[in-house]
Design a protein around this motif. Structure first.
Motif, short mmCIF file in Angstrom:
data_model
loop_
_atom_site.label_atom_id
_atom_site.label_comp_id
_atom_site.label_asym_id
_atom_site.label_seq_id
_atom_site.Cartn_x
_atom_site.Cartn_y
_atom_site.Cartn_z
N UNK A 11 39.91 36.14 36.51
CA UNK A 11 40.23 37.55 36.77
C UNK A 11 41.54 37.64 37.56
N UNK A 12 41.70 36.76 38.52
CA UNK A 12 42.92 36.77 39.34
C UNK A 12 44.13 36.39 38.49
N UNK B 294 32.20 37.93 30.33
CA UNK B 294 31.97 36.74 31.15
C UNK B 294 33.23 35.93 31.39
N UNK C 280 46.35 29.37 44.08
CA UNK C 280 45.80 28.27 44.88
C UNK C 280 44.85 27.36 44.10
N UNK D 109 34.82 37.63 34.20
CA UNK D 109 33.96 37.75 35.38
C UNK D 109 34.03 36.49 36.25
N UNK D 110 34.72 35.49 35.78
CA UNK D 110 35.01 34.33 36.63
C UNK D 110 36.21 34.68 37.51
N UNK D 111 36.01 34.68 38.84
CA UNK D 111 37.06 35.16 39.73
C UNK D 111 38.43 34.51 39.50
N UNK D 112 38.47 33.22 39.33
CA UNK D 112 39.76 32.58 39.12
C UNK D 112 40.49 33.18 37.93
N UNK E 99 44.91 39.34 36.39
CA UNK E 99 45.44 40.43 37.22
C UNK E 99 46.91 40.19 37.53
N UNK F 120 40.99 43.41 30.10
CA UNK F 120 41.07 43.51 31.55
C UNK F 120 40.81 44.95 32.02
N UNK G 138 50.34 31.09 43.23
CA UNK G 138 49.71 32.40 43.49
C UNK G 138 48.19 32.31 43.56
#
Lengths: 102, 102
Positions: free
Chosen positions: B21-22, B13, B43, B16-19, B25, B87, B41
């Motif tokens: 994960x980015x 989890x 935003x 799994x939060x997009x922010x 990454x 990851x 990068x």
DNA sequence: GTAGATAAGTTTGTATTGCAAACTAGTTTT
DNA sequence: AAAACTAGTTTGCAATACAAACTTATCTAC
């Protein structure tokens, strides 16, 4: 089409909840599924399944038909075209993220 | 290894939060990145970036080093081995879901 | 015939969040 | 010395995910 890493932040939040993604993934493979079937397949409690289905319905992703099987309530769910498109877009977004990362 | 649809419900989890994960990454591609770089990068607002970084650190996914660049604070972040493994597992989970659905 | 179990759901309570806005502390500019 | 900028952290709040409690109807045992 913006296709960098941070496009993941624009992912469909409704489908990004794993329980709902699984529900929709199941509905994508059948013409319709009833509440009891979905509960067995997802392992969700009735309460949480009910709440998730309501949200999917409110978004127009699924259609819910309430009827009876014999004397018991029967809640039939089926994916709408909108829902199917949203799910394809969601899968595509995940695929891109996985492919663009290392 | 359980590998059906509903294994997605066991996804990490935190990632799994997009922010987040980015953020992870990005950190997976560089040896380290500072706060200002990550903010540009991703935003994200400073406040939200700060909060996400703290969570990733608390989970042991990243290491944060606070120092100075000249007279200004410099917050350096780098992915830990734990974070990198998490990851990879996360990407694998997404990949499986995408591949197992239609 | 009524007390309890079972079926199929819905509603409620709560603790956790993600996000925006406000705040902090130091530095540079005017 | 006031204003603006840098680099962050903290706070306030609305949304949400999950568990537990509740509902309504049916079936079973006594």
């Amino acid at each position: 089409m913006m296709s960098d890493l941070r496009s993941l932040t624009e992912v469909d939040r409704l489908l990004h909840e794993p329980s709902r993604a699984v529900i929709v993934a199941i509905l994508a493979t059948v013409e319709s599924a009833d509440f009891v079937f979905l509960q067995r397949e997802t392992n969700l409690t009735k309460g949480n399944l009910s709440a998730h289905l309501t949200k999917l319905q409110e978004a127009g992703y699924i259609q819910i038909e309430k009827t009876f099987r014999g004397k018991y309530p029967l809640t039939l769910c089926r994916l709408t075209d909108t829902g199917r498109q949203a799910f394809q877009a969601y899968r595509q977004k995940l695929r891109q993220f996985v492919e663009q990362t290392k």
